[in-house]
Design an enzyme around this catalytic site. Structure first.
Site, PDB file in Angstrom:
ATOM      1  N   ASP A 117       0.810  -1.226   0.000  1.00 43.30           N
ATOM      2  CA  ASP A 117       0.000   0.000   0.000  1.00 43.30           C
ATOM      3  C   ASP A 117       0.840   1.271   0.000  1.00 43.30           C
ATOM      4  O   ASP A 117       0.407   2.300   0.507  1.00 43.30           O
ATOM      5  CB  ASP A 117      -0.918  -0.002   1.219  1.00 43.30           C
ATOM      6  CG  ASP A 117      -0.139   0.020   2.533  1.00 43.30           C
ATOM      7  OD1 ASP A 117       1.106  -0.120   2.493  1.00 43.30           O
ATOM      8  OD2 ASP A 117      -0.759   0.196   3.593  1.00 43.30           O
ATOM      9  N   CYS A 120       4.983  -0.214   2.357  1.00 46.49           N
ATOM     10  CA  CYS A 120       5.478  -1.570   2.624  1.00 46.49           C
ATOM     11  C   CYS A 120       6.805  -1.582   3.378  1.00 46.49           C
ATOM     12  O   CYS A 120       7.032  -2.457   4.216  1.00 46.49           O
ATOM     13  CB  CYS A 120       5.587  -2.376   1.329  1.00 46.49           C
ATOM     14  SG  CYS A 120       6.678  -1.667   0.082  1.00 46.49           S
ATOM     15  N   ILE A 221      10.473  -3.274  -6.037  1.00 43.22           N
ATOM     16  CA  ILE A 221       9.437  -2.269  -5.793  1.00 43.22           C
ATOM     17  C   ILE A 221       8.660  -2.526  -4.502  1.00 43.22           C
ATOM     18  O   ILE A 221       7.840  -1.702  -4.102  1.00 43.22           O
ATOM     19  CB  ILE A 221       8.432  -2.181  -6.966  1.00 43.22           C
ATOM     20  CG1 ILE A 221       7.778  -3.544  -7.194  1.00 43.22           C
ATOM     21  CG2 ILE A 221       9.099  -1.659  -8.224  1.00 43.22           C
ATOM     22  CD1 ILE A 221       6.685  -3.511  -8.257  1.00 43.22           C
ATOM     23  N   HIS A 222       8.911  -3.646  -3.856  1.00 43.99           N
ATOM     24  CA  HIS A 222       8.131  -3.999  -2.659  1.00 43.99           C
ATOM     25  C   HIS A 222       9.033  -4.645  -1.607  1.00 43.99           C
ATOM     26  O   HIS A 222       9.951  -5.396  -1.931  1.00 43.99           O
ATOM     27  CB  HIS A 222       7.001  -4.959  -3.032  1.00 43.99           C
ATOM     28  CG  HIS A 222       6.166  -5.393  -1.864  1.00 43.99           C
ATOM     29  ND1 HIS A 222       5.230  -4.567  -1.267  1.00 43.99           N
ATOM     30  CD2 HIS A 222       6.132  -6.568  -1.169  1.00 43.99           C
ATOM     31  CE1 HIS A 222       4.652  -5.218  -0.265  1.00 43.99           C
ATOM     32  NE2 HIS A 222       5.187  -6.428  -0.179  1.00 43.99           N
ATOM     33  N   HIS A 294      -1.830   3.931  -7.226  1.00 44.45           N
ATOM     34  CA  HIS A 294      -1.742   2.595  -7.821  1.00 44.45           C
ATOM     35  C   HIS A 294      -0.605   1.810  -7.168  1.00 44.45           C
ATOM     36  O   HIS A 294       0.488   2.339  -6.977  1.00 44.45           O
ATOM     37  CB  HIS A 294      -1.495   2.693  -9.328  1.00 44.45           C
ATOM     38  CG  HIS A 294      -2.608   3.357 -10.073  1.00 44.45           C
ATOM     39  ND1 HIS A 294      -2.498   3.774 -11.387  1.00 44.45           N
ATOM     40  CD2 HIS A 294      -3.880   3.683  -9.681  1.00 44.45           C
ATOM     41  CE1 HIS A 294      -3.640   4.323 -11.763  1.00 44.45           C
ATOM     42  NE2 HIS A 294      -4.487   4.288 -10.749  1.00 44.45           N
TER      43      HIS A 294
END
Length: 301
Positions: A117, A120, A221-222, A294
């Site tokens: 979200d 993270c 990215i996470h 997003h």
């Protein structure tokens, strides 16, 4: 610190002060403890024998750190009772997000997924240190540190004016990165080891300052947390298990990379699965996520 205590009719998570002693633990669980086992390789304390004088010793001095699982035997145990011979345990089938530590199969390093979200990084660190969500507190911690040190965190380092950055990082949609990791690590006095899946390497923040560390997993990215046996998240670099844990972390990263779990944000195009726009570089992806909300991204292959 949080400890998981099992045995002698007990199965609970115990919360103690960081400087708690062995006696504090025993008083908390309210059981006449005879022996306790913990750690890797397993260590044993005989409280009614050669280790009876250890009551005032702090738990961390005994090698018991937050996240440790402790198995106890009480004095009320009937030692003359004959148990049937133990049956061999069926071999555990590991998931793609798990890796055996040390090859014994007794300890397993696994991915603890956190919310995707835009917060993270903060979720992963909060779980690793507190076992609970403290995202807002961590963001405020970073914001205050940035404001209080305008020379260290200048406009060139932050890529925006100091005061603007301090306000920006408070927004729940703002992505955190190396700056935030370093600040939180210093403030909480725990090293943070980032396992980079795509590079299959571990970037260690403040390893020279602090012996205790947590592991977080980064796929480009996470961020997610890494846990041992689904509970332990804080490790000590001086403990015998540490080398095996780090080896398992790299093996897990390698396996996850082969299964397409990582994103190479430096070379590959990252696609937003919500609006189908494509980006190259973590910064572009972060800006898009922050401006649109997003969070569902994939890699064009």
């Amino acid at each position: 610190m949080k400890l998981k205590v099992t045995g002698a009719g007990i199965n609970q998570v115990v919360t103690l002060k960081q400087d708690a002693t062995l006696n504090d633990l025993i008083e908390h669980i309210n059981v006449d403890v005879k022996t306790m086992r913990f750690g890797y390789p397993p260590q044993r304390i005989n409280l009614q024998g050669e280790d009876a004088s250890l009551g005032q010793t702090q738990l961390d001095e005994l090698g018991i750190n937050s996240g440790e699982k402790i198995t106890i035997e009480s004095s009320d145990s009937n030692e003359s009772f004959s148990l049937p011979p133990p049956q061999p345990k069926p071999k555990r089938v590991l998931k793609s997000t798990e890796m055996s530590i040390g090859g014994s199969g007794e300890n397993v390093l696994s991915v603890h997924p956190v919310l995707d979200d835009n917060s993270c990084l903060f979720h992963a660190i909060a779980y690793g240190i507190f076992k609970q969500d403290s995202v807002r507190d961590l963001r405020e911690m970073v914001s205050k540190e940035v404001l209080n040190n305008p020379v260290k965190f200048n406009d060139a380092i932050l890529d925006k004016p100091n005061k603007d950055y301090a306000q920006w990082i408070l927004k729940m949609e703002s992505w955190g990165g190396a700056i935030e990791i370093g600040i939180i690590s210093d403030a909480l006095a725990v090293a943070i080891y980032v396992v980079d899946i795509d590079a299959v390497k571990i970037e260690k923040f403040n390893e020279d300052k602090f012996d205790n560390y947590i592991l977080i997993l980064f796929n480009g990215i996470h961020y997610d947390s890494l846990t041992m046996n689904e509970f332990k998240t804080v490790f000590n670099k001086n403990q015998p298990e540490s080398d095996d844990v780090l080896t398992a972390a790299l093996q897990l990263a390698s396996n996850l990379k082969q299964t397409g779990y990582s994103f190479n944000t430096h070379k590959a195009q990252i696609k937003c699965n919500t609006c189908q726009m494509t980006f190259v570089g973590e910064r572009e992806v972060a800006r898009h996520a922050e401006s649109t909300g997003h969070v569902d991204f994939g890699q064009n292959r």
